[in-house]
Scaffold this active site. Structure first.
Site, short mmCIF file in Angstrom:
data_model
loop_
_atom_site.label_atom_id
_atom_site.label_comp_id
_atom_site.label_asym_id
_atom_site.label_seq_id
_atom_site.Cartn_x
_atom_site.Cartn_y
_atom_site.Cartn_z
N ASP A 34 0.87 -1.16 0.00
CA ASP A 34 0.00 0.00 0.00
C ASP A 34 0.92 1.23 0.00
O ASP A 34 2.13 1.10 0.23
CB ASP A 34 -0.85 -0.07 1.29
N ASP A 36 -0.16 4.99 1.31
CA ASP A 36 -0.37 5.89 2.45
C ASP A 36 -0.24 5.16 3.79
O ASP A 36 -0.93 4.15 4.03
CB ASP A 36 -1.77 6.51 2.38
MG LIG Z 1 -2.72 2.95 3.82
#
Ligand SMILES: [Mg+2]
Length: 206
Positions: A34, A36
């Site tokens: 991922d 963020d």
């Molecule tokens: Mg995230």
């Protein structure tokens, strides 16, 4: 709200297979991240105001219109370099609502080259990128369709509990704590993936 953590008590049903650390089967074929709060400590669609810029050839740092910095967590560059050295496929799986900005940031962010020589753009480490809003089941189905890599050969790092849903496909997910991804977490994820596969790495000192 406190984050839930998963504790695995179960041992593999078939027992463990002992492999040397350099055996390719001791490593997943694909590692996905991922973005963020997994690779950098912000929500790019919320905290970053485009355009993002890099000052000269400064490493691992961009700055946005308001002076907000964007950097990978400190140990992320060396993890990406290790994966590349081991020829492990690297994927990005993000549900940000600012996909263009995320791609731009990855292409501007400059990292030190492990082999010496020129610096490398962060984006060049990613063999596959699925960056758009929605359930990560879709992101992983696309990664699988594009690469042909089986789900059980995928290890995924993500900070959001809801994304555990990808484990229904057979992916192994390592939850990322609030301090982000570092080398210890990479090892934790790898250990979890090996345990699910019934793999135990033995260090041969003979
Ligand atoms: Mg995230």
């Amino acid at each position: 709200m406190p984050r839930k953590t998963r504790v695995e008590h179960q041992e593999p049903t078939g027992g463990y297979r002992e492999l040397n650390e350099e055996d390719p089967e001791a490593w997943p074929l694909l590692v996905a991240f991922d973005l963020d709060y997994t690779l950098w400590d912000l929500w790019i669609d919320t905290h970053i105001s485009p355009p993002v810029k890099r000052k000269g050839d400064v490493l691992n740092q961009l700055v946005d219109r308001r002076g907000q910095n964007l950097s990978f967590y400190r140990e992320v560059p060396s993890i990406l370099a290790e994966l590349k050295r081991r020829r492990i496929h690297i994927a990005a799986a993000s549900r940000t609502s600012a996909p263009e900005l995320a791609r731009e940031a990855l292409s501007l962010l400059l990292l030190a080259s492990e082999e010496g020589g020129d610096h490398v753009r962060a984006i060049t480490y990613f063999n596959t990128m699925e960056i758009y809003p929605g359930s990560k089941l879709k992101h992983f189905k696309e990664i699988h369709r594009k690469t042909g890599i089986p789900y059980d050969q995928m290890l995924f790092f993500d900070d959001e509990h809801r994304n555990y849903e990808v484990e229904s496909l057979g992916v192994t997910m390592q939850l990322v704590p609030p301090n982000g991804t570092d080398r210890k977490l990479w090892n934790d994820g790898l250990t979890l993936w090996r345990k699910r596969r019934g793999i135990k790495v033995v260090h041969d000192n003979r």
